[in-house]
Structure formats: C-alpha cells, structure tokens
Design a protein around this motif. Structure first.
Motif, short mmCIF file in Angstrom:
data_model
loop_
_atom_site.label_atom_id
_atom_site.label_comp_id
_atom_site.label_asym_id
_atom_site.label_seq_id
_atom_site.Cartn_x
_atom_site.Cartn_y
_atom_site.Cartn_z
N UNK A 108 28.81 33.89 42.72
CA UNK A 108 29.38 33.04 41.84
C UNK A 108 28.98 33.55 40.38
N UNK A 109 27.62 33.56 40.46
CA UNK A 109 27.08 33.79 39.10
C UNK A 109 27.32 35.27 38.34
N UNK A 110 27.38 36.24 39.51
CA UNK A 110 27.79 37.66 39.17
C UNK A 110 29.42 37.51 38.79
N UNK A 111 30.14 37.03 39.50
CA UNK A 111 31.62 36.87 38.96
C UNK A 111 31.79 36.34 37.81
N UNK A 112 30.98 35.24 37.39
CA UNK A 112 31.06 34.67 36.17
C UNK A 112 30.49 35.56 34.87
N UNK A 113 29.51 36.24 35.18
CA UNK A 113 29.12 37.09 34.08
C UNK A 113 30.27 38.31 34.02
N UNK A 114 31.03 38.75 34.88
CA UNK A 114 32.01 39.68 34.67
C UNK A 114 33.34 39.34 34.14
N UNK A 115 33.51 37.77 34.36
CA UNK A 115 34.81 37.21 33.57
C UNK A 115 34.31 36.92 32.08
N UNK A 116 33.03 36.37 31.94
CA UNK A 116 32.61 36.26 30.57
C UNK A 116 32.59 37.25 29.78
#
Length: 358
Positions: A192-200
């Motif tokens: 979830x944190x990895x996905x969030x970094x990509x989207x951000x």
C-alpha cells in the motif's frame, strides 16, 4: 441466530449473515462469468469519451465555450469512479493482469490507492448501512441527520479528496493512520505504501509539468476533473443507500436499484442495479441486468429513474429535520423491516439479530 457484534470473542458479521435471494446454481455460474471483451469495450468506450470531450475542451480554450466544454469533459472523466468501484472487486476482467493494469490508470484519475480502496470497500460490503455494530460501515455517504454542508461539498469531492489524498501522502511516508489500520491488514502495508508513493509521484509530476509549462492546464485536465465534474456521478452514488433503513441484514431494505437510460447506465457501469450488486458482489457489472431478471420476484420494485429516487431522498431529508430517525422502508416481498436487524439499547452493546426466515 443472534450475534453480539460489539463484544470481543463473539463471531464477526460475515457476508454469509446477509439474506440472499434464491438463485439456481446454473444461473449463478452464468452471471459470475467474467468477460475481458465486454470490460475492454466499456473501458475503451469511457476512455474514448474522455479523450473526445478533452479534445473539445482544448479546442474551446480562449473562448466562452470553455466553461461548458470543461464541465462536459469533467462529467465524463468523473465516471472513472464507477469503473474504479468495479475494479475493487476484481470482477471486470477475466485476466487478473488486466484488472491490475487498468486499476492503476483509474486510480490515478480518481485520487485513490488500490489496496486501501479495496479493503475499505470490503468493509462497506460486510457492514452495509450498519451503524450499530463495531466496526460500522466505513463508506456511509450521508449520515442521519444529514450534514448539508458536507453533502454540498461532496459534489466537489472535498471530503473524498481530503481523505484519500491525505492517506496517499501519509502512506507515502510510511505513516499508517488509525482509520487505515481499522480496515487494512498489516500484511498489506508495504504494498500500500509503495503504491501510494507511485501515485504521489505521478501527481507531483503533473504539478512539475504545470510549473515548467507555466500553465495550469495539466492540472485542470488531469487532476481536477474528478472534482469539477463530480456532480452527476455523485447524484447517482448518493441514491445507493441514502434514506433507506439502517442496521438490516437484508440489502433489500438498505439499498436501491433504479432504472436509467442506456447512456447513464453505460457511464455508471450498471451500478444502478445496486441491490443486486450488494447481494451478489462477485457478479460482474455486465451481468447485473440478467441477475435482476433472475431474482426480480424477490426484490422491491426498482425506482423509475434518478428523479424518482431523489424525490424520495429529498422527502427523507425534509422529514429528518424534525425526526432524525426517519427512514424509508422499501416494499420487500414477504418481509417487514426488522426480520433482519441490528438492535441497540441504552447502556448495552449493539446486538445483531437475524430472523430464521430465509
């Protein structure tokens, strides 16, 4: 069967606790079959409309037509939310790689991160319109009595943006909010944190593009349409549960199905068949009309369009000014409200009771 949902050690509510209309095995197998071709046609159609209306808005730059052109573009763009909802269930495509790949595109468009969105929605399906249980429905759109300021700002996705974009930022820095911990299992935190970094990073990239180009257009066309175009999707989404009975383990009492014209039904990915969707969440969007026909005799009458549903919702809002507990009770064949219910009394924990009347 009786379950005390608020006390530790008691069985939690599961999808098996909810009433389901009788459906023969053959029909169930047919309606749960996924179809890459149909999903690609819907996805391709939506994206073609987004590109076409975006091109129209681009051509209208510098003219008075830019306002209606952007509104049209944003309205179509915002319906990506309907597809994102279906992707949370992983049911549009038969091929899992297509579900995952398309979900990235749609999450960018809708200010969401896949894993948090999926688990939050799972809680919504498990505790649909339940307010007397612990936990409760995490996605209640309109609470009783309604907060009209929040309701108005929801048409610009203000609270949605604060919630989801805020989580994306927090999760990008590895900060897991209490709300997230309540719905997402720890094993999912890293992804979830990895996905969030990509989207951000993608959002910051759009911002950097706007700064380099000295123009707001990248932001207006890529980041803000979900806000300024949200009105029509929001009008539809609010009809799903608002004003209907809470704390019933029977989606027929707490969820609306309404008939729409073919254009709106296409844009909304058949989510107007919402009772059917909640009762059988593994049925792909394209099979919901067929599912409706198969179980229609056991369902309340569908609402004849958006105006009919909103006429009832406005009446509920009017009544709740003097009686916050006022709710609509749908005409469910052979049932009355309370056959499946969550009851709570002062000083006692919430208790879940389901009548043995299936």
């Amino acid at each position: 069967m009786s379950v005390n949902a608020a006390q530790p050690g008691n069985p939690p509510i599961t999808m098996d606790d909810w009433y389901k209309c009788p459906l023969d095995r053959k029909t169930l197998k047919e309606v749960t079959r996924r179809n890459d071709h149909v999903a690609l046609a819907y996805f391709g159609g939506l994206m073609a409309l987004v590109i076409a209306t975006g091109a129209l808005a681009w051509c209208a730059l510098g003219t008075l037509w830019i306002v209606p052109a952007l509104l049209l573009y944003g309205t179509i763009y915002a319906f990506a939310e309907a597809m994102e909802h279906e992707l949370r269930h992983r049911t549009p495509f038969r091929s899992e790689w297509l579900n995952a790949s398309v979900h990235w595109v749609i999450c960018f468009m809708t200010w969401r991160e896949q894993i948090y969105s999926r688990w939050s929605h799972a809680q919504h399906h498990t505790y649909t319109h339940l307010t007397a249980t612990v936990p409760a429905d995490a996605e209640l759109a309109v609470k009783r009595p309604p907060n009209y300021f929040k309701l108005a700002t929801d048409f610009l996705r203000v609270s949605h943006g604060i919630h989801h974009l805020g989580n994306i930022v927090l999760h990008s820095f590895g900060i897991i909010s209490m709300g997230t911990k309540a719905v997402v299992p720890p094993v999912e935190y890293r992804a979830m944190c990895r996905n969030s970094r990509v989207i951000l990073a993608l959002y910051l990239g759009v911002g950097a593009w706007a700064i380099a180009a000295q123009s707001w257009l990248p932001v207006v066309f890529l980041l803000l349409p979900r806000s300024y175009g949200a009105w029509l999707h929001e009008l539809l989404a609010i009809t799903q549960h608002t004003g209907l009975r809470e704390n019933e383990l029977d989606h027929r009492f707490s969820t609306r199905t309404l008939y729409l014209n073919p254009v709106l039904q296409f844009l909304y990915w058949n989510m107007n068949y919402h009772v059917e969707h909640h009762m059988f969440p593994n049925v792909p969007f394209h099979a919901l009309p067929k599912l409706r026909r198969a179980i229609e005799q056991d369902l309340p009458p569908a609402y004849e369009g958006l105006f009919a549903a909103w006429g009832e919702i406005v009446q509920v809002f009017r009544m709740q000014r003097s009686d916050p507990d006022y709710m609509i009770t749908p005409a469910v064949p052979g049932k009355t409200a309370g056959d499946a219910r969550v009851v709570s009394s002062a000083g006692e924990d919430a208790a879940l009771s389901v009548a043995e009347s299936r």
